[in-house]
Write a protein that holds these residues in place. Structure first.
Motif, PDB file in Angstrom:
ATOM      1  N   GLU A  91      62.946 -34.546  43.101  1.00 14.24           N
ATOM      2  CA  GLU A  91      63.613 -35.063  44.302  1.00 14.24           C
ATOM      3  C   GLU A  91      65.126 -34.942  44.175  1.00 14.24           C
ATOM      4  OE1 GLU A  91      62.659 -39.173  46.141  1.00 14.24           O
ATOM      5  OE2 GLU A  91      64.821 -39.040  45.923  1.00 14.24           O
ATOM      6  N   ASP A 113      59.394 -37.377  41.486  1.00 16.42           N
ATOM      7  CA  ASP A 113      60.508 -38.209  41.930  1.00 16.42           C
ATOM      8  C   ASP A 113      60.862 -39.012  40.687  1.00 16.42           C
ATOM      9  OD1 ASP A 113      62.238 -40.056  42.935  1.00 16.42           O
ATOM     10  OD2 ASP A 113      60.983 -40.689  44.605  1.00 16.42           O
ATOM     11  N   ASP A 116      61.953 -43.444  41.723  1.00 20.29           N
ATOM     12  CA  ASP A 116      61.804 -43.883  43.104  1.00 20.29           C
ATOM     13  C   ASP A 116      62.254 -45.336  43.238  1.00 20.29           C
ATOM     14  OD1 ASP A 116      60.618 -43.697  45.830  1.00 20.29           O
ATOM     15  OD2 ASP A 116      59.371 -45.295  45.017  1.00 20.29           O
ATOM     16  N   GLY A 117      62.961 -45.616  44.328  1.00 22.57           N
ATOM     17  CA  GLY A 117      63.424 -46.986  44.579  1.00 22.57           C
ATOM     18  C   GLY A 117      64.681 -47.314  43.792  1.00 22.57           C
ATOM     19  N   GLU A 280      56.519 -37.517  47.003  1.00 23.04           N
ATOM     20  CA  GLU A 280      56.159 -38.917  47.251  1.00 23.04           C
ATOM     21  C   GLU A 280      54.804 -39.033  47.957  1.00 23.04           C
ATOM     22  OE1 GLU A 280      60.580 -40.943  47.457  1.00 23.04           O
ATOM     23  OE2 GLU A 280      59.916 -39.902  49.251  1.00 23.04           O
TER      24      GLU A 280
HETATM   25 MG    MG Z   1      61.815 -41.764  46.184  1.00 19.69          MG
END
Ligand code: MG
Ligand code: AHM
Length: 334
Positions: A91, A113, A116-117, A280
């Motif tokens: 990503e 990814d 993530d977050g 995702e």
């Molecule tokens: Mg993400």
């Protein structure tokens, strides 16, 4: 009680497949090691404020990297040396990541990814690494972009590492979904959630409702359905939204519920939602289907979408089967 480690589980799976060469097991083991390194750094994240901010020079004279950059570089560095991959896509990288010629090449493709977050890190909220694995379609030669742009239904494995109150690995190879929890005292992922099945009807809906004014009418109708007492539960669902996809997904997987990230008309970038199909939506769609749930873009199964670019975005409705079917029905009416 004898505890099964993730490596044992992978070896059992390998022995059960007569054609297996052990390379896939090696690939997952490399990924697990990378995740352990990321987990260690994530757990220290709060100390960044004590030991130095990102961007500062640390005691060794190195620049302190942001955690998402760190996670990305650990994955790239380790995985490109594994001898098991022909390409990667992250990503965080605009283009395909090729494996340098100096390293041995394999026939798997890894899409991830890395963190993530990551906008939640500074406030001590769970983050995770999401991964998706394909086998290349050509015999050999330089990998072509089309080989990476395969439908999600072609994934050979997918899952995530969740860095939360404990670190977990949840994955599928198309034979159910299994969850392992990292025991830091022995440094091993131990089987904690065998054959996870998500409830057919959920009781949680997860969406960023702050965007209500940017949604179209069918989306508002979908969200109103889950909030009303006219749904199958005959009472409003609970609203839970962390803003960290992997964490929201994991909670709903276990408790039952639906995660929604629709398209909106905030700006021209949001016309297909925010989340990425390849790194995702696809991996989580593979996991949820294996756990008895569903994932759609409103009308179509996520795993059937033919990708046309690496960073393609897609509206995502994912979770308990009957909740996702209801979304499909409501969108279908309009
Ligand atoms: Mg993400
Ligand atoms: P990112 O790829 O920029 O980190 O964004 C992905 C994250 C997901 O983890 C989360 O579900 C979503 O963005 C939250 O977005 P929003 O703040 O718009 O609700």
């Amino acid at each position: 009680m004898a505890q099964v480690t993730v490596t044992e589980q992978l070896l059992l799976h390998q022995k059960a497949s007569p054609m297996a060469t052990g390379r896939f097991t090696m690939l997952l083991n490399e990924l697990i090691l990378a995740a352990k390194i990321i987990s260690r750094e994530v757990n220290k994240a709060g100390l960044v404020n004590v030991l130095g901010f990102t961007g500062e020079i640390n005691i060794q004279g190195e620049k302190v990297k942001k955690l998402d950059e760190f996670a990305n570089s650990v994955l790239i560095h380790r995985m490109q040396r594994s001898g098991l991959l022909c390409a990667m896509s992250s990503e965080e990288n605009a283009d395909l990541i090729e494996i340098p010629d100096k390293f041995k090449h394999g026939d798997y493709i890894l899409i991830f990814d890395p963190l993530d977050g990551s906008s939640n890190i500074d406030v001590n909220v769970n983050v995770g690494t999401i991964f998706s694995i394909f086998r290349r379609t050509a015999e050999n030669g330089p990998v072509r972009l089309e080989e990476v742009l395969q439908k999600g239904s072609e994934q050979v494995a997918a899952g995530y590492f969740l860095y939360g109150t404990s670190t977990m690995m949840v994955y599928t190879t198309g034979d159910g979904v299994h969850g392992f929890t990292l025991d830091p005292s022995v440094g091993e992922f131990l089987l904690s959630h065998q054959n996870i099945m998500t409830p057919e009807d959920g009781k949680i809906y997860s969406i960023n409702e702050g965007y209500w004014n940017y949604w179209d009418e069918p989306t508002r109708e979908v969200v109103s359905y889950f909030k009303s007492s006219a749904n199958t539960q005959k009472k409003p669902y609970s609203s839970r939204y962390i803003g960290s996809l992997v964490s929201d997904f994991h909670r709903n997987l276990i408790y039952g519920g639906i995660f929604l990230y629709p398209k909106d008309h905030r700006d021209s970038k949001r016309t297909s939602g925010k989340l990425r199909l390849l790194c995702e939506a696809n991996p989580l769609a593979f996991v949820i289907e294996q756990a008895g749930g569903l994932a759609i873009d409103g009308q179509n199964r996520i795993l059937d979408i033919e990708p046309c670019e690496l960073h393609q975005r897609v509206p995502l409705f994912i979770g308990s089967k009957n909740d996702v079917l209801k979304v499909k029905e409501l969108y279908g009416k309009s």
